[in-house]
Write an enzyme that holds these catalytic residues in place. Structure first.
Site, mmCIF file in Angstrom:
data_model
loop_
_atom_site.group_PDB
_atom_site.id
_atom_site.type_symbol
_atom_site.label_atom_id
_atom_site.label_comp_id
_atom_site.label_asym_id
_atom_site.label_seq_id
_atom_site.Cartn_x
_atom_site.Cartn_y
_atom_site.Cartn_z
ATOM 1 N N SER A 52 37.076 -2.381 2.309
ATOM 2 C CA SER A 52 37.647 -2.650 3.644
ATOM 3 C C SER A 52 38.249 -1.404 4.288
ATOM 4 O O SER A 52 38.647 -1.438 5.451
ATOM 5 C CB SER A 52 38.730 -3.732 3.557
ATOM 6 O OG SER A 52 38.261 -4.863 2.877
ATOM 7 N N HIS A 56 46.523 -0.069 1.780
ATOM 8 C CA HIS A 56 47.460 -1.189 1.732
ATOM 9 C C HIS A 56 48.891 -0.675 1.658
ATOM 10 O O HIS A 56 49.167 0.331 0.986
ATOM 11 C CB HIS A 56 47.186 -2.057 0.497
ATOM 12 C CG HIS A 56 45.868 -2.763 0.546
ATOM 13 N ND1 HIS A 56 45.618 -3.779 1.434
ATOM 14 C CD2 HIS A 56 44.727 -2.602 -0.174
ATOM 15 C CE1 HIS A 56 44.371 -4.223 1.251
ATOM 16 N NE2 HIS A 56 43.811 -3.519 0.289
ATOM 17 N N ILE A 334 39.493 -0.561 -11.910
ATOM 18 C CA ILE A 334 40.181 -0.025 -10.725
ATOM 19 C C ILE A 334 39.600 -0.735 -9.492
ATOM 20 O O ILE A 334 38.759 -0.195 -8.766
ATOM 21 C CB ILE A 334 40.055 1.515 -10.627
ATOM 22 C CG1 ILE A 334 40.388 2.174 -11.976
ATOM 23 C CG2 ILE A 334 40.969 2.031 -9.523
ATOM 24 C CD1 ILE A 334 41.823 2.010 -12.458
HETATM 25 C C1 LIG Z 1 34.782 -5.535 -1.448
HETATM 26 C C2 LIG Z 1 35.851 -4.550 -1.806
HETATM 27 C C3 LIG Z 1 36.923 -4.332 -0.945
HETATM 28 C C4 LIG Z 1 37.922 -3.443 -1.270
HETATM 29 N N1 LIG Z 1 38.879 -3.126 -0.348
HETATM 30 C C5 LIG Z 1 39.816 -2.201 -0.652
HETATM 31 C C6 LIG Z 1 40.766 -1.788 0.317
HETATM 32 O O1 LIG Z 1 40.693 -2.155 1.478
HETATM 33 N N2 LIG Z 1 41.741 -0.947 -0.068
HETATM 34 C C7 LIG Z 1 41.858 -0.493 -1.347
HETATM 35 O O2 LIG Z 1 42.815 0.201 -1.646
HETATM 36 N N3 LIG Z 1 40.913 -0.787 -2.260
HETATM 37 C C8 LIG Z 1 39.890 -1.613 -1.943
HETATM 38 N N4 LIG Z 1 38.925 -1.915 -2.845
HETATM 39 C C9 LIG Z 1 38.954 -1.261 -4.142
HETATM 40 C C10 LIG Z 1 38.376 0.146 -4.095
HETATM 41 O O3 LIG Z 1 37.191 0.193 -3.362
HETATM 42 C C11 LIG Z 1 38.133 0.618 -5.508
HETATM 43 O O4 LIG Z 1 39.323 0.451 -6.242
HETATM 44 C C12 LIG Z 1 37.736 2.061 -5.586
HETATM 45 O O5 LIG Z 1 36.692 2.359 -4.703
HETATM 46 C C13 LIG Z 1 37.313 2.371 -7.009
HETATM 47 O O6 LIG Z 1 36.945 3.702 -7.055
HETATM 48 P P1 LIG Z 1 36.308 4.296 -8.369
HETATM 49 O O7 LIG Z 1 36.191 5.745 -8.142
HETATM 50 O O8 LIG Z 1 37.076 3.834 -9.556
HETATM 51 O O9 LIG Z 1 34.903 3.570 -8.515
HETATM 52 P P2 LIG Z 1 33.464 3.834 -7.729
HETATM 53 O O10 LIG Z 1 33.740 4.130 -6.337
HETATM 54 O O11 LIG Z 1 32.657 2.677 -8.075
HETATM 55 O O12 LIG Z 1 32.981 5.142 -8.422
HETATM 56 C C14 LIG Z 1 32.433 5.188 -9.703
HETATM 57 C C15 LIG Z 1 31.457 6.341 -9.744
HETATM 58 O O13 LIG Z 1 30.976 6.470 -11.071
HETATM 59 C C16 LIG Z 1 29.604 6.768 -11.005
HETATM 60 N N5 LIG Z 1 29.002 6.343 -12.260
HETATM 61 C C17 LIG Z 1 28.835 5.081 -12.713
HETATM 62 N N6 LIG Z 1 28.209 5.104 -13.901
HETATM 63 C C18 LIG Z 1 27.984 6.406 -14.199
HETATM 64 C C19 LIG Z 1 27.345 7.069 -15.274
HETATM 65 N N7 LIG Z 1 26.813 6.388 -16.291
HETATM 66 N N8 LIG Z 1 27.260 8.423 -15.257
HETATM 67 C C20 LIG Z 1 27.789 9.127 -14.214
HETATM 68 N N9 LIG Z 1 28.386 8.539 -13.154
HETATM 69 C C21 LIG Z 1 28.489 7.201 -13.160
HETATM 70 C C22 LIG Z 1 29.082 6.002 -9.811
HETATM 71 O O14 LIG Z 1 27.878 6.564 -9.318
HETATM 72 C C23 LIG Z 1 30.241 6.125 -8.842
HETATM 73 O O15 LIG Z 1 30.095 7.246 -8.006
HETATM 74 C C24 LIG Z 1 37.893 -2.769 -2.531
HETATM 75 C C25 LIG Z 1 36.805 -2.966 -3.384
HETATM 76 C C26 LIG Z 1 35.781 -3.803 -3.010
HETATM 77 C C27 LIG Z 1 34.574 -3.921 -3.894
#
Ligand SMILES: Cc1cc2nc3c(=O)[nH]c(=O)nc-3n(C[C@H](O)[C@H](O)[C@H](O)COP(=O)(O)OP(=O)(O)OC[C@H]3O[C@@H](n4cnc5c(N)ncnc54)[C@H](O)[C@@H]3O)c2cc1C
Length: 476
Positions: A52, A56, A334
Site C-alpha cells: 500500500s 504507518h 517481515i
Molecule cells: C499487500 C501488502 C500490503 C502491504 N502494505 C504495507 C504498507 O502499506 N506499509 C508497510 O509498512 N508495509 C506493508 N506491507 C509489508 C511490506 O511490503 C513488507 O514488509 C516488505 O516489503 C518486506 O520487505 P522484504 O525486503 O523483507 O521482502 P521482499 O520485498 O519480498 O524482498 C525479498 C527479496 O529477496 C529476494 N529473494 C528471494 N529469494 C531469494 C533467493 N533464493 N536468492 C536471492 N534473493 C532472493 C527477492 O527477489 C526479493 O527481492 C505490505 C505487504 C503486502 C504484501
C-alpha cells in the site's frame, strides 16, 4: 567462467527488498564492506513493490512487539532519509473509520501506548474531512503522522546510495551453496564466490530456501496475498488514507492516495502460495468492502489490478542471530508494517551483527530522481540544449521523455527490464498502461544495453517481451 574473488566482505546480504536494501544502506554508511545479492533483475521486486506504500504511524501493532517498536522508530527515521535521498514522502494522515466507538477507543489507547500521535474524531469532524463516506460511519481514529511513499523508489534509492558509497550489488544471482571455513563464509552463486564474515538472510518469501542453503533455522511461513485496484488520478475524493477497523486478518480493505497521485483500493488478505495473480473473487471482495466505506465509489475509474504476497511468521517479526550458524542474522515474517519499519530494522540488524557505531562522514550524496516534467524551466532548458531526447515524449499519460528513460538506464544500479524503467519513471503506469510507450521503452533498453529487441525482459530472467521480428523493429 567462474571467477573467484579474493576480497573478504564484512557482510553478504541475501535479498534486496526494502529490508535488505535498508540494511545494505545502513551497513555501507557505517563503513562496512557489503554485497547485496538478489535472484531478481532489480531490487524491490518482491513484497516491496506490491504493497500500500504507507508509512504507518504505528498505532496498530500490539504494544511491546518488535512490530510496534520498529514501526514507530522507522516512521520517525523516514523523513530524514527521504530528504537525504530526494524520495517524495507525504504525511497525508490516516483515518480508521467505524461505527463502534469502543473499538476506536481501544485503538486510540494502543496508539498512545505505542507513543503515536492519535486523536478521536466524531461524526461531524469525520464527514467534514472526507465527503461521500457511508452514513453509518460515526467515529474515527485520526493519525496525522501517517505517510505515503513509493516503496520501490525508496528501496532503489537506498540501494543506489549504498552503491555510490562503495557497496556492491549482484542481481540475477542464485545462491547455490554456503560454506563456512573458520570465521569466513563462502557464498557461491552461478557466477562468483563471495567471501564474507557475516550473512544476512533478508530473502522475504525465499527465507526458508536460503536458510536451508546456509544450514540455519527454517521457519513456519504462511503466505497471504493482497490484491488491489489502482485508480486513475483525480478519481477519488480523498486526500488521506482511510482504513476500516482492523480484524485478526489485518488492517482491512483501505482507500489511499499514492505518492504519484493515483489511488489504491485494497488489499485482500487470503491464504495463498507465492503467486501474485489477481482473481475475480478477490476483486469482488475489494469492491464490496470498499463500498462499506464509500458507497458510491466508481470502479470504472480503476486502471489496473495487482497483488503482493505477505510472508508471515507468527504474530511478530522474527529478527535474530542464528543459533545454529554463528555470524548469520535471520529476518523472517517481515510482513506489514515492514516498509515503515525498514530503517529501524536496519539499525537493529547492524546491532545484531556487532556493526553499530557512527556513520561515516563525507558520504557521497545521491542524485535524486527528477523527471523532465518536474524540472524547473532553467533545468529543462539546460537538458534540452544538452540532449534533444528530452524533447521526445515516450509516455503520453505520465509525460515521460526519452531523455528520462535514458537517464534511469544510466544510474548507479544497472537495470535492463521494462518494469525496472517503469518503477523509476512511471512510464507505463498511466491510463493506457503502456499501450503507447511499451515498445519505445523496449527499444531504448535494447539500444542502451546493446541487446536485440527480443532479448529485452519485462521483469526477471526469461520474461522476454518478443520472440522475433515480424516486420522492421519500431524506430523512435
Ligand atoms: C499487500 C501488502 C500490503 C502491504 N502494505 C504495507 C504498507 O502499506 N506499509 C508497510 O509498512 N508495509 C506493508 N506491507 C509489508 C511490506 O511490503 C513488507 O514488509 C516488505 O516489503 C518486506 O520487505 P522484504 O525486503 O523483507 O521482502 P521482499 O520485498 O519480498 O524482498 C525479498 C527479496 O529477496 C529476494 N529473494 C528471494 N529469494 C531469494 C533467493 N533464493 N536468492 C536471492 N534473493 C532472493 C527477492 O527477489 C526479493 O527481492 C505490505 C505487504 C503486502 C504484501
Amino acid at each position: 567462467m567462474k571467477k573467484n574473488q579474493k576480497e573478504i566482505f564484512d557482510c553478504v546480504i541475501i535479498g534486496g527488498g526494502v529490508v535488505g536494501g535498508a540494511i545494505f544502506n545502513k551497513l555501507v554508511r557505517l563503513g562496512k564492506s557489503c554485497v547485496l545479492v538478489d535472484k531478481a533483475s532489480d531490487v524491490a521486486t518482491g513484497a516491496s513493490k506490491a504493497n500500500s506504500g504507507l508509512v504507518h504511524a504505528g498505532y496498530d501493532p500490539a504494544p511491546g512487539t518488535l512490530k510496534a517498536k520498529l514501526n514507530v522508530r522507522g516512521a520517525k527515521l523516514f523523513p530524514k532519509i527521504c530528504r537525504r535521498l530526494g524520495v517524495p514522502l507525504r504525511h497525508c494522515g490516516a483515518l480508521v473509520v467505524g461505527d463502534d466507538r469502543q473499538k476506536v477507543e481501544a485503538l486510540f489507547q494502543r496508539g498512545k501506548q505505542n507513543g503515536v500521535n492519535v486523536e478521536i474524531l466524531d461524526k461531524s469532524q469525520l464527514h467534514a474531512k472526507v465527503p461521500n463516506l457511508a452514513e453509518n460511519l460515526n467515529v474515527a481514529l485520526w493519525a496525522k503522522d501517517a505517510g505515503i511513499v513509493s516503496p520501490y523508489l525508496f528501496t532503489i534509492c537506498l540501494v543506489e546510495e549504498g552503491i555510490i558509497n562503495g557497496g556492491k550489488v549482484l542481481l540475477d544471482r542464485d545462491v547455490l551453496s554456503v560454506k563456512k571455513t573458520g570465521d569466513i563464509f563462502e557464498v557461491d552463486t552461478q557466477q562468483e564466490s563471495l567471501f564474507a564474515r557475516k550473512i544476512v538472510n533478508s530473502a522475504g518469501a525465499g527465507y526458508n530456501e536460503i536458510a536451508r542453503i546456509i544450514g540455519s533455522e527454517e521457519k513456519e511461513i504462511e503466505f497471504r496475498r493482497g490484491q488491489y485496484f489502482v485508480f486513475d488520478k483525480n478519481s477519488l475524493p480523498i486526500s488521506c488514507t482511510i482504513f476500516p477497523l482492523p480484524t485478526v486478518l489485518g488492517k482491512g480493505v483501505l482507500l489511499t492516495p499514492t505518492i504519484d497521485g493515483n489511488f489504491l483500493v485494497g488489499p485482500t488478505s487470503e491464504a495463498s502460495d507465492e503467486s501474485t495473480c489477481v482473481t475475480g473473487e478477490g476483486l469482488r471482495e475489494i469492491q464490496n468492502k470498499a463500498r462499506l466505506i464509500m458507497p458510491d465509489i466508481d470502479f470504472k475509474n480503476a486502471i489496473r489490478e495487482f497483488a503482493g504476497v505477505r510472508a508471515i511468521c507468527g504474530d511478530d517479526f522474527v529478527i535474530e542471530r542464528s543459533k545454529k550458524v554463528d555470524g548469520v542474522v535471520n529476518l523472517a515474517g517481515i510482513c506489514s508494517p515492514g516498509l515503515s519499519s525498514a530503517p529501524a530494522i536496519a539499525e537493529m540488524v547492524a546491532n545484531l551483527l556487532d556493526f553499530d557505531g557512527k556513520e561515516c562522514e563525507n558520504l557521497k550524496k545521491l542524485q535524486p530522481y527528477v523527471m523532465f516534467k518536474n524540472m524547473s524551466s532553467s533545468q529543462q532548458k539546460e537538458c534540452l540544449q544538452r540532449d534533444a531526447s528530452f524533447g521526445q515524449i515516450v509516455c503520453k499519460c505520465e509525460k515521460i521523455t526519452k531523455g528520462d528513460v535514458l537517464g534511469v538506464l544510466n544510474r548507479p544500479l544497472a537495470i535492463k527490464s521494462v518494469d525496472a524503467v517503469k518503477r523509476r519513471t512511471n512510464a507505463g503506469m498511466g491510463r493506457c498502461q503502456g499501450g503507447f510507450c511499451f515498445t519505445k521503452v523496449v527499444s531504448a533498453i535494447a539500444k542502451e544495453r546493446g541487446l536485440k529487441f527480443e532479448e529485452v525482459q519485462k521483469e526477471n530472467r526469461g520474461s522476454f517481451v518478443a520472440v522475433g521480428d515480424i516486420r522492421e523493429e519500431s524506430k523512435w
